[in-house]
Structure formats: C-alpha cells, structure tokens
Design a protein around this motif. Structure first.
Motif, short mmCIF file in Angstrom:
data_model
loop_
_atom_site.label_atom_id
_atom_site.label_comp_id
_atom_site.label_asym_id
_atom_site.label_seq_id
_atom_site.Cartn_x
_atom_site.Cartn_y
_atom_site.Cartn_z
N GLU A 193 0.83 -1.21 0.00
CA GLU A 193 0.00 0.00 0.00
C GLU A 193 0.86 1.26 0.00
N GLU A 194 1.91 1.27 0.79
CA GLU A 194 2.80 2.43 0.84
C GLU A 194 3.47 2.64 -0.53
N MET A 195 3.90 1.57 -1.17
CA MET A 195 4.53 1.68 -2.49
C MET A 195 3.53 2.19 -3.53
N VAL A 196 2.30 1.68 -3.47
CA VAL A 196 1.27 2.14 -4.41
C VAL A 196 0.97 3.61 -4.17
N ASN A 197 0.86 4.01 -2.91
CA ASN A 197 0.59 5.42 -2.61
C ASN A 197 1.70 6.34 -3.11
N ARG A 198 2.95 5.93 -2.91
CA ARG A 198 4.07 6.73 -3.42
C ARG A 198 4.04 6.79 -4.95
N THR A 199 3.75 5.66 -5.56
CA THR A 199 3.66 5.62 -7.02
C THR A 199 2.56 6.55 -7.51
N ASN A 200 1.40 6.50 -6.86
CA ASN A 200 0.28 7.36 -7.27
C ASN A 200 0.64 8.83 -7.14
N ASP A 201 1.34 9.21 -6.07
CA ASP A 201 1.80 10.59 -5.91
C ASP A 201 2.77 10.96 -7.04
N TRP A 202 3.66 10.04 -7.36
CA TRP A 202 4.65 10.26 -8.42
C TRP A 202 3.96 10.46 -9.77
N TYR A 203 2.96 9.61 -10.06
CA TYR A 203 2.19 9.75 -11.31
C TYR A 203 1.43 11.08 -11.33
#
Length: 187
Positions: A15-25
């Motif tokens: 979840e943390e990795m997905v959240n960081r990825t979503n912020d990056w996108y």
C-alpha cells in the motif's frame, strides 16, 4: 460486519509503495488515483497514543484505488501474497462484481499482487482474474498458482519502490484493442 485490529498491518508495504507511485504519477500529470478509505466505527481507543485499537467495518469496501489515467477510468485492488499460490478467498464476491460493473462502463479493473517471498509484482487483468474466479466457482482450484501467471505482466520496481503499473495498463489496453493477441487464447 468484520472487525479491524491495528496489529493486522497486512498489505501496508505494498500500500505504501502504491501510494508513493500514485503521488509520483500525479506530480507528472500521468494519472489521478485515490485510495478509497474503508469506513470504520471505532470501538476501542488508546487515548494516550490517540489511536484506534479496535473497530468495526461500517460496510463492505469495494476496491482499494480508483481514478483516471489519461482520461481512462481505472480501479484496482492491491494484494500481498507470501506463498507461491494466491488464495482467491483474498478477493470477495462484491469486489469482483464491482470490477465487472466498472469494466462494463469502459473502465479498466485489475489487481496488483506482490509476491513478497519472491519480491515480484504482478498486474492481473480483470479478464484473467475472472478466468480463475469462474474456475473456483465451478468447483475447481480455489487459488492461483504462480506458474499460471503470464510472464508479460510481471513488473520490476522502478527506482526501488515505484510500481510501474501504467506500463501494464498500456499492455492491457493493447490487448483490448487487438483481441487476437490475447494471452488467454494461448491455452
């Protein structure tokens, strides 16, 4: 109604990795993806640390994330798996039905599965999930073996922790545009 306990932090790494990825996108203007919070009713509080220690789910949650990628609606759930088999009991019927309805509205639904022991990420298209789901519903195997997955949809972490799922969404779109290339037809 299920019970939530703060000690069960399953899925928090993914979840943390997905959240960081979503912020990056989002920072790059590529996608707007939001985490859908699970509605809860607190029952027990740790007043000293101002934390909920016991709660009940108000209602069943649908999926983890929803949003848009370059104007295309997407929804997905993120799951972690320790073993080499992914139990379908980790997916609920109401989630499958939500994803089915989402796809009927020309959206893209998928799962992100992180096989922690192998450090492998997998993008599971909704059509692939349905194949395994239907198999289980018809009395077949109730889990997905790692070797059953399509090699084309495994992903490597980008810069160590970003999940390049937009590349897999693009592959998914290409398969939809060119059904003769569909991986499910290889069998």
């Amino acid at each position: 109604m299920g019970t939530w306990n703060s000690r069960g932090l399953r899925g928090s790494t993914l979840e943390e990795m997905v959240n960081r990825t979503n912020d990056w996108y989002l920072e790059r203007g590529l996608a707007l993806i939001q985490k859908i919070p699970t509605p809860i009713t607190p029952v027990k509080m740790d007043k000293e640390h101002r934390q909920i220690t016991l709660a009940y789910f108000d209602k069943r949650s649908t999926i983890d994330y929803i949003g848009a990628v370059q104007g295309i609606p997407v929804c997905f759930d993120a799951k972690e798996c320790v073993a080499e088999t992914f139990p379908l009991q980790n997916i609920h019927e109401h989630q499958v039905e939500f994803m089915r309805q989402f796809e009927r509205q020309d959206g893209i639904a998928f799962l992100l599965i992180y096989y922690t022991a192998k450090n492998k990420l997998y993008y599971m298209r909704f059509q692939e999930l349905l194949k395994f789901w239907d198999r289980a519903q018809n009395g077949g195997r109730k889990s997905i073996r790692f070797e059953e997955l399509d090699e084309e949809f495994f992903m490597d972490f980008y810069r160590g922790y970003y999940i390049p799922y937009l590349d897999a969404v693009n592959q998914d779109l290409e398969l939809r545009d060119n059904p003769d290339k569909d991986i499910d037809k290889k069998e």
